[in-house]
Design a protein around this motif. Structure first.
Motif, mmCIF file in Angstrom:
data_model
loop_
_atom_site.group_PDB
_atom_site.id
_atom_site.type_symbol
_atom_site.label_atom_id
_atom_site.label_comp_id
_atom_site.label_asym_id
_atom_site.label_seq_id
_atom_site.Cartn_x
_atom_site.Cartn_y
_atom_site.Cartn_z
ATOM 1 N N THR A 1 -30.261 -29.815 105.547
ATOM 2 C CA THR A 1 -30.766 -28.704 104.739
ATOM 3 C C THR A 1 -30.289 -27.365 105.293
ATOM 4 O OG1 THR A 1 -32.719 -30.013 104.223
ATOM 5 C CG2 THR A 1 -32.845 -27.668 103.784
ATOM 6 N N LEU A 2 -30.363 -27.203 106.593
ATOM 7 C CA LEU A 2 -29.922 -25.956 107.206
ATOM 8 C C LEU A 2 -28.422 -25.733 107.020
ATOM 9 C CD1 LEU A 2 -30.582 -23.486 108.962
ATOM 10 C CD2 LEU A 2 -30.037 -24.898 110.937
ATOM 11 N N SER A 3 -27.640 -26.781 107.165
ATOM 12 C CA SER A 3 -26.194 -26.620 106.991
ATOM 13 C C SER A 3 -25.847 -26.299 105.542
ATOM 14 C CB SER A 3 -25.458 -27.874 107.456
ATOM 15 O OG SER A 3 -25.783 -28.976 106.636
ATOM 16 N N LEU A 4 -26.599 -26.851 104.588
ATOM 17 C CA LEU A 4 -26.348 -26.508 103.193
ATOM 18 C C LEU A 4 -26.776 -25.084 102.869
ATOM 19 C CD1 LEU A 4 -27.259 -29.777 101.315
ATOM 20 C CD2 LEU A 4 -25.008 -28.813 101.719
ATOM 21 N N VAL A 5 -27.831 -24.602 103.522
ATOM 22 C CA VAL A 5 -28.243 -23.212 103.326
ATOM 23 C C VAL A 5 -27.155 -22.263 103.817
ATOM 24 C CG1 VAL A 5 -29.890 -21.462 104.145
ATOM 25 C CG2 VAL A 5 -30.706 -23.635 103.280
ATOM 26 N N LEU A 6 -26.438 -22.645 104.858
ATOM 27 C CA LEU A 6 -25.332 -21.823 105.352
ATOM 28 C C LEU A 6 -24.042 -22.055 104.574
ATOM 29 C CD1 LEU A 6 -25.876 -22.227 109.184
ATOM 30 C CD2 LEU A 6 -26.411 -20.247 107.786
ATOM 31 N N PHE A 7 -23.840 -23.271 104.091
ATOM 32 C CA PHE A 7 -22.569 -23.658 103.478
ATOM 33 C C PHE A 7 -22.451 -23.172 102.029
ATOM 34 C CE2 PHE A 7 -20.069 -26.966 101.229
ATOM 35 C CZ PHE A 7 -18.866 -26.758 101.854
ATOM 36 N N ILE A 8 -23.496 -23.285 101.242
ATOM 37 C CA ILE A 8 -23.405 -22.948 99.815
ATOM 38 C C ILE A 8 -23.168 -21.452 99.575
ATOM 39 C CG2 ILE A 8 -24.774 -22.879 97.692
ATOM 40 C CD1 ILE A 8 -25.580 -25.715 98.273
ATOM 41 N N PRO A 9 -23.843 -20.527 100.275
ATOM 42 C CA PRO A 9 -23.479 -19.117 100.062
ATOM 43 C C PRO A 9 -22.030 -18.794 100.462
ATOM 44 C CG PRO A 9 -25.635 -19.231 101.031
ATOM 45 C CD PRO A 9 -25.081 -20.615 101.069
ATOM 46 N N LEU A 10 -21.507 -19.469 101.476
ATOM 47 C CA LEU A 10 -20.101 -19.255 101.822
ATOM 48 C C LEU A 10 -19.176 -19.718 100.710
ATOM 49 C CD1 LEU A 10 -19.790 -20.180 105.585
ATOM 50 C CD2 LEU A 10 -19.317 -17.998 104.511
ATOM 51 N N MET A 11 -19.484 -20.857 100.124
ATOM 52 C CA MET A 11 -18.661 -21.351 99.028
ATOM 53 C C MET A 11 -18.785 -20.452 97.798
ATOM 54 S SD MET A 11 -17.005 -23.730 100.294
ATOM 55 C CE MET A 11 -16.204 -24.353 98.851
ATOM 56 N N LEU A 12 -19.966 -19.911 97.560
ATOM 57 C CA LEU A 12 -20.136 -19.003 96.426
ATOM 58 C C LEU A 12 -19.404 -17.687 96.653
ATOM 59 C CD1 LEU A 12 -23.880 -19.581 95.492
ATOM 60 C CD2 LEU A 12 -21.873 -20.311 94.219
ATOM 61 N N MET A 13 -19.353 -17.230 97.909
ATOM 62 C CA MET A 13 -18.597 -16.012 98.203
ATOM 63 C C MET A 13 -17.104 -16.237 98.015
ATOM 64 S SD MET A 13 -20.430 -13.948 101.328
ATOM 65 C CE MET A 13 -19.707 -15.005 102.530
ATOM 66 N N ASN A 14 -16.617 -17.414 98.389
ATOM 67 C CA ASN A 14 -15.200 -17.716 98.192
ATOM 68 C C ASN A 14 -14.845 -17.837 96.716
ATOM 69 O OD1 ASN A 14 -14.642 -17.680 100.892
ATOM 70 N ND2 ASN A 14 -14.824 -19.892 101.152
ATOM 71 N N ALA A 15 -15.791 -18.250 95.883
ATOM 72 C CA ALA A 15 -15.543 -18.391 94.450
ATOM 73 C C ALA A 15 -15.864 -17.105 93.696
ATOM 74 C CB ALA A 15 -16.376 -19.540 93.901
ATOM 75 N N SER A 16 -16.179 -16.038 94.397
ATOM 76 C CA SER A 16 -16.516 -14.723 93.827
ATOM 77 C C SER A 16 -17.740 -14.772 92.926
ATOM 78 C CB SER A 16 -15.323 -14.145 93.058
ATOM 79 O OG SER A 16 -14.234 -13.954 93.917
ATOM 80 N N ALA A 17 -18.664 -15.661 93.223
ATOM 81 C CA ALA A 17 -19.930 -15.711 92.494
ATOM 82 C C ALA A 17 -20.999 -15.043 93.353
ATOM 83 C CB ALA A 17 -20.311 -17.150 92.205
ATOM 84 N N THR A 18 -21.850 -14.295 92.726
ATOM 85 C CA THR A 18 -22.854 -13.539 93.483
ATOM 86 C C THR A 18 -24.250 -14.086 93.232
ATOM 87 O OG1 THR A 18 -23.023 -11.965 91.683
ATOM 88 C CG2 THR A 18 -21.476 -11.440 93.473
ATOM 89 N N ASN A 19 -24.427 -15.380 93.280
ATOM 90 C CA ASN A 19 -25.734 -15.991 93.079
ATOM 91 C C ASN A 19 -26.353 -16.270 94.448
ATOM 92 O OD1 ASN A 19 -27.956 -17.227 92.102
ATOM 93 N ND2 ASN A 19 -26.886 -18.953 91.178
ATOM 94 N N THR A 20 -27.131 -15.341 94.948
ATOM 95 C CA THR A 20 -27.733 -15.496 96.272
ATOM 96 C C THR A 20 -29.084 -16.199 96.213
ATOM 97 O OG1 THR A 20 -28.719 -13.312 96.093
ATOM 98 C CG2 THR A 20 -26.574 -13.470 97.197
ATOM 99 N N ALA A 21 -29.583 -16.455 95.024
ATOM 100 C CA ALA A 21 -30.873 -17.126 94.894
ATOM 101 C C ALA A 21 -30.775 -18.599 95.275
ATOM 102 C CB ALA A 21 -31.395 -16.993 93.470
#
Length: 98
Positions: free
Chosen positions: A38-58
């Motif tokens: 769970t912790l690694s996904l909390v760190l991993f998904i925002p990084l992937m969203l930043m690389n895809a230029s999506a700004t969904n921080t929720a």
């Protein structure tokens, strides 16, 4: 961030899943492995969203909420299992004892 730290963040979910598959003797170790996933996904998904230029921080907040619910449910299961069986070994959860 340097390339080494990004590589470690990208490999964290896979290392956590491998840890969960290899450490299945005690229920507490399995719960800790689930928490690291769970912790690694909390760190991993925002990084992937930043690389895809999506700004969904929720998404990180939603994952943290599910992580808290999973932790409380797992802890209550571990307490009830230790009261019923006297230990937290996963091998004691067989149906052949009935």
């Amino acid at each position: 961030m340097s390339n080494t730290s990004l590589m470690i963040l990208y490999l964290m979910p896979f290392m956590a899943i491998t840890n969960m598959l290899l450490n299945q003797t005690h229920f507490l170790m399995t719960l800790l492995s689930l928490e690291s996933i769970t912790l690694s996904l909390v760190l991993f998904i925002p990084l992937m969203l930043m690389n895809a230029s999506a700004t969904n921080t929720a998404m990180a907040v939603i994952l943290l909420t599910f992580g808290v619910c999973e932790a409380s449910l797992g802890l209550s299961l571990m307490v009830s299992m230790s009261r019923l069986y006297g230990n937290d070994m996963l091998k004691s959860l067989t149906l052949s004892k009935c």
